[in-house]
Enzyme design. Structure first.
Site, PDB file in Angstrom:
ATOM      1  N   THR B 477     -18.303  -1.831 -30.592  1.00  0.00           N
ATOM      2  CA  THR B 477     -18.266  -2.958 -29.676  1.00  0.00           C
ATOM      3  C   THR B 477     -19.366  -2.892 -28.628  1.00  0.00           C
ATOM      4  OG1 THR B 477     -16.801  -1.667 -28.272  1.00  0.00           O
ATOM      5  CG2 THR B 477     -15.765  -3.121 -29.878  1.00  0.00           C
ATOM      6  N   GLY B 518     -10.114  -3.779 -24.380  1.00  0.00           N
ATOM      7  CA  GLY B 518     -10.766  -2.515 -24.066  1.00  0.00           C
ATOM      8  C   GLY B 518     -11.574  -2.565 -22.788  1.00  0.00           C
ATOM      9  N   GLU B 671     -12.019 -10.512 -30.269  1.00  0.00           N
ATOM     10  CA  GLU B 671     -11.263 -11.185 -31.312  1.00  0.00           C
ATOM     11  C   GLU B 671     -11.481 -12.685 -31.409  1.00  0.00           C
ATOM     12  OE1 GLU B 671      -8.601  -8.379 -30.002  1.00  0.00           O
ATOM     13  OE2 GLU B 671      -7.372  -8.404 -31.803  1.00  0.00           O
TER      14      GLU B 671
END
Lengths: 167, 705, 333
Positions: B477, B518, B671
């Site tokens: 990420t 996160g 997402e």
């Protein structure tokens, strides 16, 4: 059954004894500690294990090490022996990766693919099989399709390869 | 440990370009992933573990004959339910492997082979003869067997909701859309297969289990395994410096992690390497359930919704329950006085489903957003206008005001950029050579979440440098990079002055890299620690002073509904001869709070769009119900998008900052890119051809003339 | 993967003798399919006889009593064959078929002979935990009522419903290629249509070759029609995917009348399917779309389908129509 062979990997000559069942990929990763080629599928379906073998892009998972005695292998790590290869720098510039697992295979594939383009090899999307081939985006995408990227970094990879192709 | 209320951080490094700090390691392949660690990390002469999987879907193991396996050169041991180490706790049916003779699904681990080489381990596993007492199994999801009502759906949401009188509203609505939508079984398929390197050792008088694991959350692995193994959390150390993608499938420990721990327990300290094969991943490392969505929309003639119903049928495993929250986004997406959602499951003798990128939102918004397109067609209203017309004033679900609901701006910005204005309203009106051409739109949404259980440490190194540590994991990420940026701004120093350490359970606790939470969760903990550090130690601290802190709860979460939004635009081309579908253009416009690093954020959003495109056209795990397992179990038969399939895909975002939600201003981006994308493609394919396909993947055969 | 012996003989004859001497022996070429099968347990030979370094790598033209031919050594890699100037100019369907297959890396590794002898990608054939008559004769056919998108619609038997995966073989079938085989009894030439079998009650046999028969070369006849030829592949992904259906076609028109037409289909049968009925219906007649569709339907008259393969009929009909119309357009230019 064991077999003796010699492999040159990123400029270093290795003599090793392998089980005849050992793939080139496992010989590199498990016997020689060369982790740059990755194991994504182990069946030739993802391209993560791509190296340059005798100058051409090649999967190491669908190759038994014993059949490659004497081969000269360059991994993505070896491409950076004297600083990052222009393709690698372009991957950084264009963010042509996320998790990094497919990346060494993408890099090796791109380097081999650009040579194939220079040699005038046609591809599935080449309209005129006997004419000059332009290193267009369509050509690059088709030719890089053997390297899957689940992070979906394809647009960045495309930009990187095109940047490197321009030199 | 201190709990610290955070203040907004002034963005300097945040929001600006910053190279990935781990880029050179990745492009050269020098970055070591789980089972690639060697002598430098104390991993010497490991044994190789190969999994033996059940070949029946339900029953009992009657016999495990290891003789031929043990006779094979290089095989060291075979573990099965009769001789594997015992676990203290077997409540987690997925992780409690080799504890009894029960088989709950085809592909379950029934034995482990330990060998000196991978070749011997693989052949050793093939030589283990397992006998079964097979029982009849049920492995097919059907409308008539998905009747079980779970107590809650993932992560802890209500199973059903019902407000107003949906049936009456539908009966009197001017326009009704009443259709079933289906999504396929999908497997996450990160490019790095799940893998674990494990060894047991002594630290003082305590046993310690050490692991390198390909996981989205090192602390979560400890929390799952330690009690089962009868260990205190401090007795398990998990590291995951590099992880080759996860997309949810590495969010929780799956059974192979326990297999590695159990195997290592028998080797007297010798490390074991367990690399799950691509084929084994289809049974052992999670997947997204197929879904059947029964959607009914009732509207006035102008498209104003009066009723929304979304009844979901999907499946779980008898071994461990996982209920995907497929109808959850329908609860908050559009305004309507009468709304009803439900989830019913088939409990099957199958592999355990789990998280896959945007569980709930991805399949649910496919159904809802295709239904909205059908409503737009039925009402003769432009799909963007329809969505504007149904914008809620407040979150219909919680009754709270939204904080920054900018869906309409995303739709308008995307429409401008995509050239929506020129779109002919009628389908099957545009052809280009051999191709029918159409465009489609869909909305996207994803909740903003901050997870509990995070802390960070700031240590002064002297000369203006700081060590910042948190057990977060970068699965690709860019966490390693963006947390460095956040730490720098929180401490008011340059990113170059930060030494960030992550991905180790010896560091302060961190939540999973999942739920797009996160950066919000870890980043806020870092801000808390940094602000506390400055409060305690000032701007010029002595080398060696340190602060560990976690962030106080955010009171604004009680006040507002926090969600991100987006609009996805797709162009689809359908070959009039072959039915092949290609997507030359895909654009997502998002409202996600402040983007911490434009480069990594762009890649993540584009990556989500690509995965949504892949789901729209290719991805399907075909489970053969007769056997009980997925038979398209490799990357040649389970297609994910290849380079040639991904043409002009781009993402952009509205400039904004949500410092009510996080001190750095972000809401999470991992997402939302996959949400709505398949619907946009399906809507574009309809616009191209006039054929409405209500299931994904959409394949050539369905669009043939 | 069972333990393996490995031999690298220095001549084709020695290789053939080595395999003939050992029931558990197999030739190893590029390895892209066999190594895959070793890992899956689909193949478990005791001895691998490596032919990959034998100098069967020439691509050369020669004149025989029956015309001129292009002879391709079995070890010519797929990428090299596709890039060969003569193949590109005079056998474009062969180049196109090769380039439609697999990936750049795989084409660098896979050999000409190996491509022809690759085995089905049926998911049950590749999964040793399920019955499959091709892999394990008599165990049953799982594909008959299982995953069937890639199943055959022509020439299948109740014992096996799978399809042949090669793209190259489809083009070669349309081109009337001949396969040169060296066996223990010496060399013979096998027309490619006679190489492949339908499954019948022996689905374990893909071809008429014995295990010790080594394909040493493939020969392509020079023909005007082979120069006006192409290959169309229909698949899920735009690249790196096996065919749902494919079409190799050549067309020679004079004054709007079909002089010669060759048509082979992939993805529809246990072998590349030479559409001779359709060819006969088209030959010596005026060429138009209606006639074309009627001819194709004649070939498809015996097709049997399931829910999962029903779309293959219109797909192959449309793809063939499109391909021949394009060839006709090109010829008119």
């Amino acid at each position: 059954m064991d077999a003796q062979l010699s492999l040159t990997v990123d400029g270093t000559v290795h003599s090793l004894t392998v089980d005849t069942r050992t793939t080139l990929l496992d010989a590199l990763r498990e016997r020689l500690g060369v982790i740059s080629p990755k194991k994504g599928c182990d069946h030739g379906q993802c391209g993560s294990c791509t190296v340059l073998l005798d100058g051409r892009r090649h999967l190491t998972c669908l190759a038994l090490a014993v059949a490659y005695d004497g081969a000269e292998i360059v991994t993505a790590d070896g491409l950076a022996a004297d600083g990052l290869h222009p393709v690698q720098q372009a991957f950084l510039d264009q963010d042509g990766y996320q998790c990094g697992y497919c990346t060494p295979g993408q890099v090796c594939s791109a380097v081999g693919m650009l040579d194939e383009l220079k040699e005038g090899h046609p591809s599935h999307v080449t309209e005129d099989l006997v004419g000059e081939i332009e290193p267009s985006e369509v050509e690059v995408r088709e030719r890089m399709s053997g390297n899957l990227c689940r992070c979906g970094a394809y647009p960045g990879i495309l930009a990187a390869v095109c940047e490197a192709a321009r030199g | 440990m201190t709990e610290q209320a955070t203040r907004p951080v002034e963005a300097r490094a945040i929001g600006s370009h910053h190279d990935r700090v781990d880029g050179p390691e990745k492009v050269t392949g020098r970055a070591a992933y789980a089972v690639e660690h060697g002598e430098a990390d104390g991993v010497i002469d490991p044994l190789h573990v190969w999994l033996v999987q059940s070949t029946v879907a339900k029953g009992r193991v009657t016999r495990v004959d290891s003789a031929a396996s043990l006779a094979h050169p290089g095989v060291v041991a075979v573990l099965d339910h009769t001789n594997a180490p015992r676990l203290d706790d077997t409540d987690n049916g997925e992780l409690a492997i080799l504890q009894d003779d029960r088989v709950g699904f085809r592909g379950q681990i029934v034995a482990l082979v330990l060998a000196e080489t991978p070749e011997a381990a693989r052949e050793g596993a093939a030589l283990v003869a397992v006998g079964y007492d097979q029982e009849p199994h049920e492995a097919e999801l059907r409308v008539d067997n998905a009747t079980y009502r779970p107590d809650q759906v993932n992560p802890a949401m209500e199973t059903d909701t019902d407000e107003g009188d949906v049936d009456a509203a539908l009966a009197s609505a001017d326009v009704v859309v009443d259709q079933d939508y289906r999504t396929a079984y999908e497997h996450n398929n990160p490019l790095e297969p799940h893998a674990t390197l494990a060894w047991w050792g002594q630290e003082g008088d305590r046993e310690v289990l050490s692991m390198f694991d390909s996981t989205q959350g090192v602390h979560g692995v400890v929390q799952a395994l330690a009690p089962m193994l009868g260990l205190q959390p401090e007795q398990v150390r998990v590291r995951a410096p590099y992880v080759g993608g996860g997309f949810g499938s590495k969010g929780e420990a799956h059974s192979h992690v326990m297999a590695a721990a159990l195997a290592a327990r028998t080797t007297h300290g010798r490390p074991v390497k367990l690399a799950v094969t691509r084929q084994q991943m289809f049974a052992l490392t999670g997947y997204r359930t197929a879904t059947i969505s029964h959607v009914r929309l009732g509207a006035a003639a102008d498209g104003t919704l009066v009723a929304i119903e979304h009844a979901v049928q999907e499946q779980t495993s008898v071994v461990r329950e996982f209920a995907e929250q497929t109808a959850a986004p329908t609860r908050m997406m559009y305004a309507a006085p009468n709304r009803r959602t439900s989830h019913r499951l088939a409990r099957l003798d199958v592999a355990v489903p789990s998280w896959m990128r945007a569980p709930g939102e991805m399949p649910g918004m496919f159904a809802h957003e295709v239904a909205m397109d059908e409503l737009a067609v039925a009402c003769g209203v432009d799909p963007i206008v329809l969505r504007e017309r149904n914008e809620p004033d407040i979150d219909p679900e919680s009754g709270k005001p939204f904080h920054q609901r900018r869906l309409v701006e995303c739709l308008h910005r995307g429409a401008d950029r995509f050239g929506w204005e020129d779109r002919p309203p009628e389908p099957r009106t545009t052809a280009d050579g051999d191709w029918w051409v159409g465009t489609g739109v869909a909305s996207a949404t994803y909740p903003a979440m901050r997870s509990p259980g995070n802390a960070a440490r700031v240590l002064a190194l002297g000369k203006g440098r700081y060590a910042v540590s948190i057990g977060a994991v970068d699965i690709g990420t860019g966490a390693r990079t963006v947390l460095t940026q956040i730490a720098a701004d929180a401490l008011d120093v340059s990113p170059a002055a930060i030494d960030l350490a992550i991905a180790d359970t010896r560091l302060p606790a961190a939540s999973v890299a999942g739920g797009s939470s996160g950066t919000s969760s870890w980043g806020t903990a870092i801000v808390a620690a940094a602000q506390r550090f400055r409060a305690d130690h000032g701007p010029s601290p002595d080398a060696g002073v340190e602060t560990t802190a976690s962030a106080a709860d955010n009171p604004a979460e009680e006040e507002f509904a926090f969600h991100s939004f987006g609009a996805v635009f797709a162009e689809a081309r359908v070959n009039r001869w072959t039915g092949e579908v290609r997507v030359p253009r895909l654009l997502g416009v998002y409202s996600v709070g402040r983007v911490i690093n434009p480069m990594t954020a762009h890649s993540q959003l584009v990556g989500g769009l690509v995965m949504g495109l892949s789901a729209a056209l290719f991805e399907t795990s075909y489970r053969d119900a007769r056997f009980g397992h997925v038979v398209t179990q490799d990357l040649a038969t389970y297609h994910v998008a290849s380079h040639a399939d991904v043409l002009d895909v781009d993402a952009e975002w509205l400039e904004e900052s949500d410092q009510v939600f996080t001190p750095a201003g972000g809401r999470g981006i991992g997402e939302i890119g996959i949400v709505g994308t398949a619907a946009a493609v399906a809507n574009a394919a309809f616009h191209a051809t006039g054929t409405r396909v209500r299931s994904i993947p959409i394949t050539a055969g369905e669009l043939l003339d | 993967m069972r333990e393996l012996e490995y031999l690298r003989p220095d001549s084709a004859a020695a290789a053939v003798a080595a395999v003939a001497d050992r029931p558990g022996a197999r030739f190893l070429g590029g390895g892209t399919n066999l190594v895959d099968h070793l890992k899956l347990g689909v193949a478990s030979p005791e001895l691998l006889v490596d032919i990959s370094r034998l100098p069967l790598t020439d691509v050369e033209a020669y004149d025989g009593p029956d015309g001129s031919w292009l002879r391709i050594g079995t070890n010519v890699r797929n990428s090299d064959l596709a890039a060969h100037p003569v193949v590109r100019s005079r056998f474009p369907a062969v180049a196109r078929a090769l380039l439609a297959g697999a990936s750049g890396q795989l084409r660098n590794q896979a050999t000409t002979g190996g491509n022809l002898l690759q085995r089905t990608r049926c998911v049950y054939f590749q999964d040793v935990t399920t019955p499959c008559n091709k892999r394990d004769p008599g165990s049953g056919c799982s594909a008959l009522e299982g995953y069937g998108r890639y199943n055959a619609i022509l020439g299948a038997s109740p014992e096996c419903v799978t399809t042949h995966p090669s793209d190259l073989a489809v083009a070669l079938t349309a081109m009337d290629a001949v396969v040169v085989v060296l066996g223990p009894e010496g060399e013979r030439r096998v027309p490619i249509e006679e190489l492949y079998r339908l499954p019948g009650d022996r689905p374990e046999l893909d071809t008429v070759l014995a295990p010790s028969d080594l394909v040493t070369a493939v020969e392509l006849p020079s023909a005007a029609a082979n120069e006006h030829a192409t290959y169309t592949k229909v698949r899920d992904r735009a690249s790196f995917a096996f065919a749902l259906v494919s079409v190799a076609a050549s067309l020679d028109l004079a004054g709007g009348v079909v002089q010669d037409v060759r048509l082979a289909w992939g993805g529809v049968a246990h072998k590349p399917w030479r559409a001779r009925r359709a060819e006969a219906a088209l030959r010596d007649r005026p060429f138009d779309e209606d006639a074309l569709r009627a001819a194709i339907d004649e070939e498809l008259a015996d097709a049997t389908t399931t829910d999962q393969t029903a779309s293959k009929v219109p797909m192959v009909r449309n793809a063939t129509t499109m391909t021949l119309l394009r060839l006709a357009e090109e010829a008119a230019r």
